[in-house]
Design an enzyme around this catalytic site. Structure first.
Site, PDB file in Angstrom:
ATOM      1  CG  HIS A   2       5.275   5.656   7.459  1.00 52.46           C
ATOM      2  ND1 HIS A   2       6.187   6.049   8.374  1.00 52.46           N
ATOM      3  CD2 HIS A   2       4.052   5.951   8.167  1.00 52.46           C
ATOM      4  CE1 HIS A   2       5.606   6.264   9.632  1.00 52.46           C
ATOM      5  NE2 HIS A   2       4.565   6.135   9.536  1.00 52.46           N
ATOM      6  CB  SER A  43       0.745  11.219  18.654  1.00 54.16           C
ATOM      7  OG  SER A  43       2.273  11.055  18.809  1.00 54.16           O
ATOM      8  CD  GLU A  57       1.579   9.226   9.246  1.00 56.49           C
ATOM      9  OE1 GLU A  57       0.905   8.535  10.099  1.00 56.49           O
ATOM     10  OE2 GLU A  57       2.948   9.018   9.034  1.00 56.49           O
ATOM     11  CG  ASN A  99       1.960   1.717   9.795  1.00 56.24           C
ATOM     12  OD1 ASN A  99       2.471   0.569   9.860  1.00 56.24           O
ATOM     13  ND2 ASN A  99       2.588   2.865   9.951  1.00 56.24           N
ATOM     14  N   GLY A 123      -0.392   4.371  14.628  1.00 53.73           N
ATOM     15  CA  GLY A 123       0.460   3.338  14.925  1.00 53.73           C
ATOM     16  C   GLY A 123       0.477   2.769  16.339  1.00 53.73           C
ATOM     17  CE  LYS A 135       4.686   3.598  13.133  1.00 58.23           C
ATOM     18  NZ  LYS A 135       5.135   4.773  13.447  1.00 58.23           N
TER      19      LYS A 135
HETATM   20  P1  PGA Z   1       1.952   6.677  15.896  1.00 60.48           P
HETATM   21  O1  PGA Z   1       2.396   6.442  14.299  1.00 60.48           O
HETATM   22  O2  PGA Z   1       0.545   6.716  16.059  1.00 60.48           O
HETATM   23  O3  PGA Z   1       2.607   5.750  16.673  1.00 60.48           O
HETATM   24  O4  PGA Z   1       2.448   8.376  16.276  1.00 60.48           O
HETATM   25  C1  PGA Z   1       1.597   7.026  13.121  1.00 60.48           C
HETATM   26  C2  PGA Z   1       2.165   6.544  12.114  1.00 60.48           C
HETATM   27  O5  PGA Z   1       3.515   6.673  11.981  1.00 60.48           O
HETATM   28  O6  PGA Z   1       1.607   5.793  11.064  1.00 60.48           O
END
Ligand code: PGA
Length: 261
Positions: free
Chosen positions: A98, A219, A170, A8, A240, A10
């Site tokens: 999300h 994370s 999540e 993802n 992410g 973002k």
């Molecule tokens: P992150 O994001 O891996 O940067 O924590 C995960 C997500 O929000 O899908």
């Protein structure tokens, strides 16, 4: 069960050269990617979606998805994103619900339920995020929070479409914004997965519930991906930050692939 790794992006890699560099960097692994058992889903920033579909169309293990879509297929909805367009170009997945959509775009749980209906009617696969906030965790309300979200999202969701449904646990507090955070322990992840499975079993019965994969997001990186996918037996990860560097994403893919063989 086949593991899935969802990248993802973002609203990152927003410039043309950044996207091009990422694609070039990831295509260096073309040969390894071509023979994977693990499924890879790339959800780039919206304007790069068609470019990703084109660039990765020959690699079977890779599918392309959206980070969000509107619930209607078409019409006077200025700024709306139609999952129909994704489908007609050969994309397969849509991420829904999300926590950043809720936080910054005012999306409610009812809206997520509508969107899920819209995507699933098209026969596309939905990756629906479900997780407790920091406040809910502190008040020991994780179970209630997951239950409430699943009840709303799946209220009208027919069992015949469960094979196209992927849930992603999540925990909102574990999603890295700018500061590194500690993800939940393997035990905590497993407990959340079991709560979600139990909900599905009670609503749809054990054999139908089996069809739904449950991923983990928040994370995830090269160092914890094996613990997430094997010790905590999640069916994959939603990544992410770590997906923004092709070598890091590939590092995660290799670790999962090697342990799955
Ligand atoms: P992150 O994001 O891996 O940067 O924590 C995960 C997500 O929000 O899908």
């Amino acid at each position: 069960m086949q593991k899935i790794i969802v990248a993802n992006f973002k609203m990152n890699l927003v410039l043309k050269f950044e996207i091009e560099n990422w694609i070039k960097g990831f295509l260096r692994y073309k040969q390894e990617l071509a023979s994977l058992n693990t499924g890879i889903v790339l959800a780039p920033p919206i304007l790069s979606t068609l470019n990703f579909i084109e660039q990765f169309k020959d690699i079977k293990s890779i599918a392309v998805g959206l980070q969000d879509s509107f619930w209607e297929r078409k019409g006077s909805f200025t700024g709306g994103i139609s999952a129909s367009t994704l489908k007609s170009y050969g994309g397969e997945y849509v991420i829904l619900g999300h926590s950043e959509r809720k936080k910054y775009f005012g999306e409610t749980e009812e809206v997520v339920a509508y969107k899920l209906q819209g995507v699933s009617k098209l026969g596309l696969k939905s990756i629906v995020c479900v997780g407790e906030t920091k406040e809910e965790k502190e008040k020991d309300l994780t179970k209630e929070s997951l239950g409430r979200q699943l009840k709303t999202y799946l209220d009208d969701f027919p069992p015949g479409r469960l094979d196209k449904l992927i849930l992603c646990y999540e925990p909102v507090w574990a999603i890295s914004t700018n500061k590194p955070v500690n993800p939940p322990t393997a035990d905590e992840m497993m407990t959340a997965k079991l709560m979600m499975k139990k909900f599905l079993v009670e609503k749809y019965g054990a054999s139908q519930a089996e069809k739904v994969k449950i991923l983990y997001g928040g994370s995830a990186n090269q160092h914890n991906v094996e613990e997430i996918c094997f010790e905590a037996s999640m069916d994959g990860v939603l990544v992410g930050k770590a997906s923004l560097v092709p070598a890091e994403l590939m590092g995660m893919i290799k670790r999962v692939e090697e342990r799955s063989l």
